[in-house]
Design a protein around this motif. Structure first.
Motif, PDB file in Angstrom:
ATOM      1  N   TYR A   1     -87.363 -20.167-137.968  1.00  0.00           N
ATOM      2  CA  TYR A   1     -88.397 -19.237-137.529  1.00  0.00           C
ATOM      3  C   TYR A   1     -88.279 -19.013-136.024  1.00  0.00           C
ATOM      4  O   TYR A   1     -87.991 -19.951-135.265  1.00  0.00           O
ATOM      5  N   TRP A   2     -88.519 -17.768-135.625  1.00  0.00           N
ATOM      6  CA  TRP A   2     -88.481 -17.383-134.218  1.00  0.00           C
ATOM      7  C   TRP A   2     -89.683 -16.502-133.919  1.00  0.00           C
ATOM      8  O   TRP A   2     -90.196 -15.809-134.807  1.00  0.00           O
ATOM      9  N   VAL A   3     -90.111 -16.528-132.666  1.00  0.00           N
ATOM     10  CA  VAL A   3     -91.137 -15.586-132.196  1.00  0.00           C
ATOM     11  C   VAL A   3     -90.524 -14.794-131.049  1.00  0.00           C
ATOM     12  O   VAL A   3     -89.930 -15.357-130.129  1.00  0.00           O
ATOM     13  N   SER A   4     -90.653 -13.484-131.120  1.00  0.00           N
ATOM     14  CA  SER A   4     -90.032 -12.588-130.152  1.00  0.00           C
ATOM     15  C   SER A   4     -91.130 -11.771-129.475  1.00  0.00           C
ATOM     16  O   SER A   4     -91.860 -11.028-130.129  1.00  0.00           O
ATOM     17  N   PHE A   5     -91.254 -11.911-128.148  1.00  0.00           N
ATOM     18  CA  PHE A   5     -92.286 -11.237-127.373  1.00  0.00           C
ATOM     19  C   PHE A   5     -91.687 -10.019-126.672  1.00  0.00           C
ATOM     20  O   PHE A   5     -90.558 -10.079-126.167  1.00  0.00           O
ATOM     21  N   VAL A   6     -92.446  -8.924-126.615  1.00  0.00           N
ATOM     22  CA  VAL A   6     -92.062  -7.733-125.862  1.00  0.00           C
ATOM     23  C   VAL A   6     -92.822  -7.748-124.541  1.00  0.00           C
ATOM     24  O   VAL A   6     -94.056  -7.814-124.520  1.00  0.00           O
ATOM     25  N   ILE A   7     -92.064  -7.696-123.434  1.00  0.00           N
ATOM     26  CA  ILE A   7     -92.631  -7.819-122.096  1.00  0.00           C
ATOM     27  C   ILE A   7     -92.305  -6.565-121.297  1.00  0.00           C
ATOM     28  O   ILE A   7     -91.174  -6.061-121.350  1.00  0.00           O
ATOM     29  N   GLU A   8     -93.265  -6.062-120.561  1.00  0.00           N
ATOM     30  CA  GLU A   8     -93.016  -4.972-119.618  1.00  0.00           C
ATOM     31  C   GLU A   8     -92.541  -5.568-118.293  1.00  0.00           C
ATOM     32  O   GLU A   8     -93.221  -6.418-117.725  1.00  0.00           O
ATOM     33  N   SER A   9     -91.386  -5.127-117.839  1.00  0.00           N
ATOM     34  CA  SER A   9     -90.791  -5.675-116.622  1.00  0.00           C
ATOM     35  C   SER A   9     -90.477  -4.549-115.647  1.00  0.00           C
ATOM     36  O   SER A   9     -90.140  -3.432-116.062  1.00  0.00           O
ATOM     37  N   ASP A  10     -90.597  -4.847-114.351  1.00  0.00           N
ATOM     38  CA  ASP A  10     -90.290  -3.883-113.300  1.00  0.00           C
ATOM     39  C   ASP A  10     -88.892  -4.184-112.767  1.00  0.00           C
ATOM     40  O   ASP A  10     -88.669  -5.235-112.156  1.00  0.00           O
ATOM     41  N   PRO A  11     -87.899  -3.300-112.984  1.00  0.00           N
ATOM     42  CA  PRO A  11     -86.539  -3.564-112.496  1.00  0.00           C
ATOM     43  C   PRO A  11     -86.468  -3.712-110.983  1.00  0.00           C
ATOM     44  O   PRO A  11     -85.605  -4.440-110.473  1.00  0.00           O
ATOM     45  N   VAL A  12     -87.359  -3.036-110.243  1.00  0.00           N
ATOM     46  CA  VAL A  12     -87.337  -3.141-108.780  1.00  0.00           C
ATOM     47  C   VAL A  12     -87.706  -4.554-108.342  1.00  0.00           C
ATOM     48  O   VAL A  12     -87.112  -5.123-107.428  1.00  0.00           O
ATOM     49  N   ALA A  13     -88.697  -5.154-109.023  1.00  0.00           N
ATOM     50  CA  ALA A  13     -89.111  -6.505-108.667  1.00  0.00           C
ATOM     51  C   ALA A  13     -88.081  -7.549-109.090  1.00  0.00           C
ATOM     52  O   ALA A  13     -87.941  -8.589-108.440  1.00  0.00           O
ATOM     53  N   ASP A  14     -87.343  -7.272-110.171  1.00  0.00           N
ATOM     54  CA  ASP A  14     -86.356  -8.232-110.667  1.00  0.00           C
ATOM     55  C   ASP A  14     -84.976  -8.066-110.025  1.00  0.00           C
ATOM     56  O   ASP A  14     -84.069  -8.843-110.331  1.00  0.00           O
ATOM     57  N   ALA A  15     -84.800  -7.051-109.187  1.00  0.00           N
ATOM     58  CA  ALA A  15     -83.480  -6.780-108.615  1.00  0.00           C
ATOM     59  C   ALA A  15     -83.039  -7.913-107.693  1.00  0.00           C
ATOM     60  O   ALA A  15     -83.839  -8.501-106.955  1.00  0.00           O
ATOM     61  N   LEU A  16     -81.748  -8.211-107.729  1.00  0.00           N
ATOM     62  CA  LEU A  16     -81.160  -9.240-106.872  1.00  0.00           C
ATOM     63  C   LEU A  16     -80.725  -8.635-105.545  1.00  0.00           C
ATOM     64  O   LEU A  16     -80.547  -7.416-105.429  1.00  0.00           O
TER      65      LEU A  16
END
Length: 406
Positions: free
Chosen positions: A184-199
């Motif tokens: 069994y697995w649980v899969s969550f859908v998350i809203e993410s901001d690419p600008v904040a996650d950028a390296l």
């Protein structure tokens, strides 16, 4: 952008029974809706002929998810035949109807050419014999992560989850998945901001030439060995499959043997997926731009190297590269399929013509060059050069509304 975070879930025996009821209720609603929509589809096809037009109109209206929800969920629960639908949350049943609408739309758009890709088959009835089951819980179902780290799912209970990493934000939905191996697995859908996650920006780019004998050769000369997980597990898979074929159909021993086969295949898929994650993470983290060739994987999988092509999993690796590059603020460029990366000399640019697959090293035929090349390394360099050219090429101006279309 939307991201999906997946975690392993451990259900108690009672929760497994409750989850099976939820899966079954979703399957019944899907099949009931499909049985209403399919005859109307067939009637519309017949009425499309001018000889079969009626006074009311040429087409029959197909009920949408909202109308089907009132008929197949709200009203059906009051009947004795469908009273068991109360064992599943309303949101899960409504989501099944929405998914059915999307499946019909994808089928119609593929026929009319609105949808890119190949032909999409119409939705089919779900069988209770399917080994993979899913149920999606939306915000309206009021799922919740408790203080002790458990996931509260309506009609199922507090599920123990192995949190391998923290969720970056509140999820908009969660999907409970039971795979073919019984996990069994649980899969969550998350809203993410690419600008904040950028390296932070780095200097450097990389060209990738994918292959079979070596999984990939990079433009800087790095060779990534092919792990060949399926080939290494073939002996065990054969043994498990042979044990399954000896069991009597319908017996509990056959179910146990089938589960062993599924777990063996799941171990291969998990190892391959982990390998792709590691290298896609490394390449997108160390390079500002990644260039990869576009391969006709579906066509190559029809030939004599089909098993090796599937074992390499190029499509999954490229998709991992694409989403991680987007999330990290990197660039990924896919080179055209007809680009002759194995025919061009990376030193002087001379096109030397096609070469059979058994030729792994060759020398440039241009008299002033005569450079010696490793076939895959040279292809990786050419992929990088072509990717740089595409990035630096000027964008053609967009014609105005009054421009001529000639």
């Amino acid at each position: 952008m939307q991201l999906r975070f997946q975690y392993r879930a451990y259900l108690t025996p009672g929760q497994c029974i409750s989850a099976a009821r939820v899966f079954g209720c979703k399957r019944v609603v899907w099949n009931d809706a499909l049985s209403l929509q399919k005859p109307r589809k067939a009637a519309n096809k017949c009425l499309g002929n001018p000889r079969h037009r009626t006074a009311e109109g040429p087409y029959l209206q197909i009920p949408k998810a909202a109308e089907l929800g009132k008929l197949l969920i709200t009203s059906a629960k009051k009947s004795s035949e469908r009273a068991f639908l109360t064992d599943a949350p309303v949101g899960v049943l409504q989501q099944a109807l929405r998914d059915l609408d999307k499946a019909w739309k994808a089928h119609e758009d593929s026929k009319s050419g609105k949808r890119k890709g190949g032909r999409v088959e119409p939705p089919r009835a779900k069988s209770r014999k399917d080994n993979r089951q899913t149920a999606r819980f939306t915000v309206s179902d009021h799922f919740k992560i408790t203080k002790d780290g458990r996931l509260r799912l309506p009609k199922i209970g507090n599920v123990r989850v192995k949190w391998s990493r923290d969720l970056p934000s509140a999820p908009s939905s969660v999907t409970l998945i039971k795979d073919r191996s019984g996990r069994y697995w649980v899969s969550f859908v998350i809203e993410s901001d690419p600008v904040a996650d950028a390296l932070p920006t780095v200097d450097g780019d990389q060209g990738i030439d994918l292959g079979l004998s070596r999984f990939a050769v990079l433009a800087d000369g790095t060779h990534i060995a092919s792990p060949k997980y399926l080939r290494r597990a073939e002996k065990k898979l054969k043994r498990r499959q042979r044990e399954l074929s000896r069991k009597k159909k319908g017996s509990s021993n056959r179910d146990k043997a089938r589960m062993k086969v599924a777990r063996a295949h799941a171990a291969v898929a998990d190892a391959r997926r982990n390998f792709h994650h590691q290298w896609s993470h490394k390449l997108t983290g160390e390079n500002q731009a990644v260039f990869v060739e576009t391969l006709n994987v579906r066509g190559m999988a029809r030939g004599r190297l089909a098993k090796s092509v599937h074992d390499a999993g190029w499509g999954q690796f490229v998709s991992f590269l694409a989403y991680k590059a987007t999330r990290r603020g990197r660039q990924i460029v896919k080179i055209a399929r007809d680009f002759p990366s194995s025919q061009i000399c990376s030193a002087c640019g001379h096109r030397d013509g096609p070469k059979p697959l058994h030729v792994r090293t060759w020398a440039c035929s241009r008299p002033k060059c005569r450079a010696q090349h490793d076939r895959d390394w040279n292809a990786g360099k050419n992929v990088r050069n072509e990717g740089r050219r595409i990035l630096t090429a000027p964008t053609p101006p967009t014609p105005g509304p009054g421009a001529s279309r000639r």
